[in-house]
Scaffold this motif. Structure first.
Motif, PDB file in Angstrom:
ATOM      1  N   GLN A   3       0.840  -1.197   0.000  1.00  0.00           N
ATOM      2  CA  GLN A   3       0.000   0.000   0.000  1.00  0.00           C
ATOM      3  C   GLN A   3       0.869   1.239   0.000  1.00  0.00           C
ATOM      4  O   GLN A   3       1.897   1.292   0.687  1.00  0.00           O
ATOM      5  CB  GLN A   3      -0.900   0.028   1.239  1.00  0.00           C
ATOM      6  CG  GLN A   3      -2.154  -0.797   1.138  1.00  0.00           C
ATOM      7  CD  GLN A   3      -3.118  -0.502   2.270  1.00  0.00           C
ATOM      8  OE1 GLN A   3      -2.727  -0.366   3.408  1.00  0.00           O
ATOM      9  NE2 GLN A   3      -4.394  -0.397   1.939  1.00  0.00           N
ATOM     10  N   VAL A   5       0.313   5.233   0.833  1.00  0.00           N
ATOM     11  CA  VAL A   5      -0.653   6.144   1.435  1.00  0.00           C
ATOM     12  C   VAL A   5      -0.069   7.551   1.441  1.00  0.00           C
ATOM     13  O   VAL A   5       0.964   7.809   2.078  1.00  0.00           O
ATOM     14  CB  VAL A   5      -1.014   5.712   2.864  1.00  0.00           C
ATOM     15  CG1 VAL A   5      -2.000   6.700   3.476  1.00  0.00           C
ATOM     16  CG2 VAL A   5      -1.605   4.306   2.859  1.00  0.00           C
ATOM     17  N   TYR A  94      -0.474  12.096  -7.032  1.00  0.00           N
ATOM     18  CA  TYR A  94      -0.331  10.668  -6.791  1.00  0.00           C
ATOM     19  C   TYR A  94       1.148  10.315  -6.622  1.00  0.00           C
ATOM     20  O   TYR A  94       1.995  10.819  -7.363  1.00  0.00           O
ATOM     21  CB  TYR A  94      -0.868   9.855  -7.966  1.00  0.00           C
ATOM     22  CG  TYR A  94      -2.333  10.042  -8.264  1.00  0.00           C
ATOM     23  CD1 TYR A  94      -2.771  11.050  -9.121  1.00  0.00           C
ATOM     24  CD2 TYR A  94      -3.284   9.191  -7.703  1.00  0.00           C
ATOM     25  CE1 TYR A  94      -4.110  11.218  -9.404  1.00  0.00           C
ATOM     26  CE2 TYR A  94      -4.629   9.347  -7.983  1.00  0.00           C
ATOM     27  CZ  TYR A  94      -5.036  10.363  -8.833  1.00  0.00           C
ATOM     28  OH  TYR A  94      -6.383  10.518  -9.108  1.00  0.00           O
ATOM     29  N   TRP A 111       0.685   2.431  -7.036  1.00  0.00           N
ATOM     30  CA  TRP A 111       0.204   3.809  -6.956  1.00  0.00           C
ATOM     31  C   TRP A 111      -0.543   4.050  -5.665  1.00  0.00           C
ATOM     32  O   TRP A 111      -1.215   3.146  -5.145  1.00  0.00           O
ATOM     33  CB  TRP A 111      -0.742   4.104  -8.120  1.00  0.00           C
ATOM     34  CG  TRP A 111      -0.063   4.180  -9.448  1.00  0.00           C
ATOM     35  CD1 TRP A 111       0.182   3.155 -10.309  1.00  0.00           C
ATOM     36  CD2 TRP A 111       0.460   5.354 -10.062  1.00  0.00           C
ATOM     37  NE1 TRP A 111       0.827   3.629 -11.426  1.00  0.00           N
ATOM     38  CE2 TRP A 111       1.010   4.979 -11.303  1.00  0.00           C
ATOM     39  CE3 TRP A 111       0.515   6.706  -9.694  1.00  0.00           C
ATOM     40  CZ2 TRP A 111       1.605   5.888 -12.182  1.00  0.00           C
ATOM     41  CZ3 TRP A 111       1.100   7.613 -10.566  1.00  0.00           C
ATOM     42  CH2 TRP A 111       1.644   7.207 -11.790  1.00  0.00           C
ATOM     43  N   GLY A 112      -0.447   5.281  -5.173  1.00  0.00           N
ATOM     44  CA  GLY A 112      -1.267   5.689  -4.054  1.00  0.00           C
ATOM     45  C   GLY A 112      -2.645   6.108  -4.522  1.00  0.00           C
ATOM     46  O   GLY A 112      -2.930   6.133  -5.721  1.00  0.00           O
ATOM     47  N   GLN A 113      -3.494   6.487  -3.581  1.00  0.00           N
ATOM     48  CA  GLN A 113      -4.885   6.813  -3.902  1.00  0.00           C
ATOM     49  C   GLN A 113      -5.056   8.261  -4.320  1.00  0.00           C
ATOM     50  O   GLN A 113      -6.113   8.640  -4.839  1.00  0.00           O
ATOM     51  CB  GLN A 113      -5.783   6.517  -2.694  1.00  0.00           C
ATOM     52  CG  GLN A 113      -5.811   7.598  -1.612  1.00  0.00           C
ATOM     53  CD  GLN A 113      -4.542   7.656  -0.774  1.00  0.00           C
ATOM     54  OE1 GLN A 113      -3.671   6.797  -0.880  1.00  0.00           O
ATOM     55  NE2 GLN A 113      -4.456   8.659   0.085  1.00  0.00           N
ATOM     56  N   THR A 115      -3.958  12.605  -3.420  1.00  0.00           N
ATOM     57  CA  THR A 115      -4.306  13.631  -2.434  1.00  0.00           C
ATOM     58  C   THR A 115      -4.515  14.954  -3.176  1.00  0.00           C
ATOM     59  O   THR A 115      -3.736  15.314  -4.057  1.00  0.00           O
ATOM     60  CB  THR A 115      -3.221  13.760  -1.348  1.00  0.00           C
ATOM     61  OG1 THR A 115      -3.650  14.688  -0.344  1.00  0.00           O
ATOM     62  CG2 THR A 115      -1.887  14.220  -1.901  1.00  0.00           C
TER      63      THR A 115
END
Length: 121
Positions: A3, A5, A94, A111-113, A115
């Motif tokens: 993950q 984040v 990202y 990849w992150g989600q 921001t």
């Protein structure tokens, strides 16, 4: 599983600063390149900055001299210090990372989600 984040996004006035962080967690054996990308509605995701495991960096022309990418290998974390922000920097940011997980033979991109960063007065 791995993950990524992200944190640190928000609303800032033109000329202000923000620092984004992205922490990788999971069954990580090693992390190679890490980077930041951004995307606005209706446009393709674009590269902002990248950093290798050895610390070599690369920046988009639009952010050179204003943004600084760095990483803490002990924490599996990449940062993006953004100074002198402009309204055109508004986007979803990202992070991504090229990671070799424990027990794997090949590295993969994660990849992150994302921001949200909004630069507005």
């Amino acid at each position: 599983q791995v993950q990524l984040v992200e944190s640190g996004g928000g609303l800032v006035q033109p000329g202000g600063s923000l620092r984004l962080s992205c922490a990788a967690s999971g069954s990580i054996f090693s992390i190679h390149a890490m980077g930041w990308y951004r995307q606005t509605p209706g446009k393709q995701r674009e590269l902002v900055a990248t950093i290798t495991s050895g610390g070599s960096t690369n920046y988009a022309d639009s952010v050179k001299g204003r943004f600084t990418i760095s990483r803490d290998n002990a924490k599996n974390t990449v940062y993006l210090q953004m100074n002198s922000l402009k309204p055109e920097d508004t986007a979803v940011y990202y992070c991504n990372a090229h990671i070799l997980t424990a027990g794997s033979l090949t590295s993969m991109w994660y990849w992150g989600q994302g921001t949200q960063v909004t630069v507005s007065s």
